[in-house]
Design a protein around this motif. Structure first.
Motif, PDB file in Angstrom:
ATOM      1  N   ILE A  13      32.221  88.357  63.953  1.00  0.00           N
ATOM      2  CA  ILE A  13      33.342  88.870  64.735  1.00  0.00           C
ATOM      3  C   ILE A  13      32.789  89.485  66.017  1.00  0.00           C
ATOM      4  N   LEU A  14      33.270  88.995  67.135  1.00  0.00           N
ATOM      5  CA  LEU A  14      32.804  89.489  68.429  1.00  0.00           C
ATOM      6  C   LEU A  14      33.717  90.610  68.924  1.00  0.00           C
ATOM      7  N   ASP A  15      33.224  91.420  69.839  1.00  0.00           N
ATOM      8  CA  ASP A  15      34.002  92.537  70.382  1.00  0.00           C
ATOM      9  C   ASP A  15      35.283  92.061  71.051  1.00  0.00           C
ATOM     10  N   ARG A  16      35.260  90.892  71.644  1.00  0.00           N
ATOM     11  CA  ARG A  16      36.435  90.395  72.363  1.00  0.00           C
ATOM     12  C   ARG A  16      37.462  89.700  71.448  1.00  0.00           C
ATOM     13  N   ASP A  17      37.142  89.522  70.175  1.00  0.00           N
ATOM     14  CA  ASP A  17      38.049  88.845  69.246  1.00  0.00           C
ATOM     15  C   ASP A  17      39.260  89.710  68.926  1.00  0.00           C
ATOM     16  N   ASP A  18      40.416  89.064  68.808  1.00  0.00           N
ATOM     17  CA  ASP A  18      41.636  89.738  68.347  1.00  0.00           C
ATOM     18  C   ASP A  18      41.768  89.463  66.859  1.00  0.00           C
ATOM     19  N   ILE A  19      41.506  90.494  66.058  1.00  0.00           N
ATOM     20  CA  ILE A  19      41.484  90.358  64.610  1.00  0.00           C
ATOM     21  C   ILE A  19      42.812  90.849  64.030  1.00  0.00           C
ATOM     22  N   PHE A  20      43.388  90.027  63.172  1.00  0.00           N
ATOM     23  CA  PHE A  20      44.623  90.373  62.481  1.00  0.00           C
ATOM     24  C   PHE A  20      44.388  90.230  60.985  1.00  0.00           C
ATOM     25  N   VAL A  21      44.927  91.171  60.233  1.00  0.00           N
ATOM     26  CA  VAL A  21      44.830  91.117  58.773  1.00  0.00           C
ATOM     27  C   VAL A  21      46.232  90.892  58.233  1.00  0.00           C
ATOM     28  N   HIS A  22      46.372  89.852  57.425  1.00  0.00           N
ATOM     29  CA  HIS A  22      47.668  89.478  56.864  1.00  0.00           C
ATOM     30  C   HIS A  22      47.690  89.788  55.380  1.00  0.00           C
ATOM     31  N   GLN A  23      48.808  90.305  54.931  1.00  0.00           N
ATOM     32  CA  GLN A  23      48.991  90.536  53.505  1.00  0.00           C
ATOM     33  C   GLN A  23      49.436  89.230  52.870  1.00  0.00           C
ATOM     34  N   ILE A  24      48.781  88.855  51.782  1.00  0.00           N
ATOM     35  CA  ILE A  24      49.143  87.650  51.044  1.00  0.00           C
ATOM     36  C   ILE A  24      49.480  88.051  49.608  1.00  0.00           C
ATOM     37  N   PRO A  25      50.333  87.292  48.940  1.00  0.00           N
ATOM     38  CA  PRO A  25      50.793  87.704  47.613  1.00  0.00           C
ATOM     39  C   PRO A  25      49.845  87.344  46.472  1.00  0.00           C
ATOM     40  N   THR A  26      48.738  86.734  46.780  1.00  0.00           N
ATOM     41  CA  THR A  26      47.848  86.258  45.736  1.00  0.00           C
ATOM     42  C   THR A  26      46.440  86.775  45.970  1.00  0.00           C
ATOM     43  N   LYS A  27      45.696  86.932  44.909  1.00  0.00           N
ATOM     44  CA  LYS A  27      44.327  87.407  45.017  1.00  0.00           C
ATOM     45  C   LYS A  27      43.369  86.294  45.418  1.00  0.00           C
ATOM     46  N   ASN A  28      43.785  85.077  45.245  1.00  0.00           N
ATOM     47  CA  ASN A  28      42.896  83.948  45.424  1.00  0.00           C
ATOM     48  C   ASN A  28      43.529  82.947  46.376  1.00  0.00           C
ATOM     49  N   THR A  29      42.843  82.594  47.456  1.00  0.00           N
ATOM     50  CA  THR A  29      43.401  81.615  48.394  1.00  0.00           C
ATOM     51  C   THR A  29      43.459  80.224  47.782  1.00  0.00           C
ATOM     52  N   ASN A  30      42.751  80.007  46.687  1.00  0.00           N
ATOM     53  CA  ASN A  30      42.820  78.728  45.967  1.00  0.00           C
ATOM     54  C   ASN A  30      43.778  78.819  44.793  1.00  0.00           C
TER      55      ASN A  30
END
Length: 161
Positions: free
Chosen positions: A59-76
């Motif tokens: 992650i670079l200083d110029r990056d726009d970081i967003f954190v999204h809430q998801i309903p599951t513990k596992n992306t798979n």
């Protein structure tokens, strides 16, 4: 609780991982860290979705970081799929063809979780509408929020005119 467009400042180890961001944010929001997805947004698009084990050096200083809430513990997860949703505006003064010159992205993209099985158009629409509830409201049943316009020999429905 929705984390969308709330800004937080967190302190994490310099040599930490993306999961450290989620853990620090979890203490502020009470959302479990494993229900968060960290993304880099550039030019109104998801540039990268960071796995929890990625180092913060990605992650670079110029990056726009967003954190999204998801309903599951596992992306798979076998029950849900997470889809990106982009805000796209059609330029009314361009040709009717759907191409990049006649549309433009705006705002921040969303991540929406929907069931993998038996997901209907209405379920998808309601999931997106719920995520966008900060910006839009559902019209009352008696409200006319669409109209039918004639386009040559066929008719098509246009939202908001």
């Amino acid at each position: 609780m929705f984390l969308f467009l709330l800004q937080y400042k967190v302190t994490v180890p310099k040599l930490g991982t993306v999961n450290d961001i989620c853990k620090a944010l979890s203490t502020l929001t009470s959302v479990p860290a494993d229900h968060m997805m960290v993304t880099d947004v550039y030019n109104h698009r998801f540039h990268k979705i960071f796995p929890p084990e990625d180092g913060l050096n990605h992650i670079l200083d110029r990056d726009d970081i967003f954190v999204h809430q998801i309903p599951t513990k596992n992306t798979n997860d076998s029950d849900h799929t997470i889809i990106p949703v982009y805000m796209r505006e059609k330029n009314p003064h361009s040709s009717k063809s759907y191409n990049n010159s006649s549309t433009q992205l705006f705002g921040q993209p969303l991540l929406v979780a929907v069931p993998k099985k038996n997901c209907s158009y209405d379920m998808l629409y309601q999931a997106v509408l719920k995520k966008m509830s900060r910006y839009v409201t559902s019209p009352a049943e008696q409200d006319e929020w669409w109209k039918t316009v004639s386009n040559g020999s066929s008719e098509e429905s246009n939202l908001n005119g």
